[in-house]
Design a protein around this motif. Structure first.
Motif: not given
Length: 476
Positions: A342-343, A345-347, A349-350, A367
């Motif tokens: 999850a980390f 994935k968010s990285s 994205e940003s 995704w």
């Protein structure tokens, strides 16, 4: 006391003779004959693997159960022939129609009950193919305890480069991940288990769409774990070229990584390559983003954790003198925990948005429909069943303690639903013929190890049922 002669029968000196059991020899002979007839009557009602032919040597259920290895070895030719039959007709995820028909044909020949139509594709807007080619067979009492054995059945969009006489007849498709072997091993286990008097139930699932389609999750959503009798433990196998043939590897806890895949579309303003100042170049943004994404693992993830961010495909532009309107990037992220995934994935994205924006472009990140969780071996099941079975089957008589791998498996969905164990069955050879890695166009299977897989399945089922009866609903 049972009297088989008239009580008032005339007694002669011969009639007076008695056996060591205190009975007349006439009575003893009649009793032995009667007992033999009862035994024959019971055997005539026994349903065997092959009602007309016992060429596999499985006619005695008690004998097969007592000598699992011999029983599994006896189905080698059966298993190898199925593997080759499947290898000729590889089908990619959610399109395994012919593969499913072959599986059902062999289950019919074994007189094993099954249901079909499992694994319907509910993500057709993202993944092509109708699905519904999964099969679930059931052997045993139809009551708890219940264990599940699983094989994946789909192939890959790869052009085969082997010289096998049974090589793929479907252009651009190949069984390059061993799923033909997995399926044939499970059918072999079905043959052996069907010859035994089980103390519970074994569900055998032939699962479509493992290669990114989350076919296992679709079958869970359709009720494969919850349908009565409910599954209480699950086991799976993957052929593994990195281990020598005949060895069995695995570990308690995490075996395979959590995984997701992404597609990043970077939009700019195209134009003539001679006048870049009149454009917003998405290729420059893409180049910067590919380099920046590599810093996520090296600078944002703890050195004590594991992570992968890989860019695997870039597409954009059509001519040497044209700056394109957009560029698309594909890639994958991997981690050993769902939280770390999850980390990552968010990285991604940003960073995609920030780097693209810094170059005047916009980014859209998409995704996969279903991220794969990590495949985790249940500790109790591993200690009491999996490790013992693996050691018994392995040529080394011990489990090879493998490190977690960043490959992913949708067996992980089953392992999140019930206690589960996943084995890696070595098939690497000294000659190098079967050392080619998974998903390689020259990948091949050491067919001699297929009976090892049959034995892993059979012993897992027997020991799993035994353990479930021992704990009677308690901790495995």
């Amino acid at each position: 006391d049972w009297h088989f002669l008239p009580i008032d029968a005339p007694q002669t000196p011969q009639n007076d003779a008695t056996s060591m059991f205190g009975l007349s020899y006439e009575r003893l002979i009649v009793m032995i004959g009667f007992t033999f007839l009862l035994m024959l009557s019971g055997l005539s009602q026994r349903t065997l693997v092959s009602r007309s032919d016992d060429s596999w040597g499985l006619a005695s259920a008690a004998k097969a159960k007592a000598n699992v290895r011999s029983a599994c070895s006896n189905v080698k030719d059966f298993v190898v022939s199925i593997r080759r039959e499947l290898h000729r007709v590889p089908e990619v995820m959610y399109n395994e129609e012919e593969t499913s028909a072959i599986i059902q044909k062999h289950l019919d020949s074994l007189n094993i009950d099954y249901t079909s139509g499992w694994g319907v594709n509910t993500k057709t807007d993202r993944i092509p193919g109708p699905g519904g080619y999964g099969v679930v067979a059931q052997i045993g009492t139809g009551r708890a305890p219940t264990v599940l054995l699983r094989a994946d059945i789909d192939a890959l969009p790869i052009t085969e480069q082997t010289a096998k006489e049974f090589k793929s007849t479907h252009p651009g498709k190949m069984h390059a991940c061993g799923h033909d072997g997995h399926t044939s091993m499970l059918l072999g286990a079905a043959a052996v288990l069907n010859s035994m008097d089980l103390d519970g139930t074994v569900k055998l699932i032939f699962q479509p769409a493992e290669e990114g389609g989350a076919g296992g999750l679709r079958m869970i959503e359709e009720g494969v774990l919850e349908d009565e009798p409910k599954v209480q433990a699950a086991f799976g196998i993957h052929l593994w070229p990195a281990l020598p043939s005949g060895q069995v590897g695995s570990r308690p806890g995490v075996v395979l990584a959590a995984c997701d895949r992404f597609e990043i579309q970077i939009s700019g303003i195209g134009g003539h390559a001679a006048m870049p100042h009149l454009t917003v170049d998405p290729l420059v943004a893409q180049s910067a983003l590919v380099m920046s994404l590599q810093t996520i693992v090296s600078r944002r993830v703890s050195p004590l954790s594991a992570g992968v961010v890989s860019i695997t495909k870039v597409e954009g532009g059509a001519a040497f003198n044209v700056i394109p309107e957009g560029v698309t990037i594909w890639g994958t992220i991997r981690s050993l925990t769902d939280e770390d995934l999850a980390f990552l994935k968010s990285s991604v994205e940003s960073m995609s948005h920030d780097v693209s924006k810094s170059h005047g472009c916009n980014a859209t990140v998409t995704w996969s429909p279903d991220a794969y969780p990590a495949t985790v071996n249940d500790l109790g099941l591993w200690e009491n069943v999996g490790s013992k079975v693996a050691a018994e089957v392995s040529d080394t008589k011990e489990v090879v303690p493998v490190k977690p791998t960043m490959g992913a498996e949708d067996f992980s969905f089953l392992a999140k639903g019930v206690p589960a164990n996943f084995y890696l069955l070595g098939q690497g050879s000294k000659t190098g013929v079967t050392d080619w890695g998974l998903h390689h166009p020259r990948f091949d299977i050491d067919e001699d190890v297929l009976v090892k897989g049959v034995e892993l399945h059979v012993r897992s089922a027997l020991e799993g049922i035994k353990r479930l009866k021992e704990v009677a609903g308690g901790e495995l």
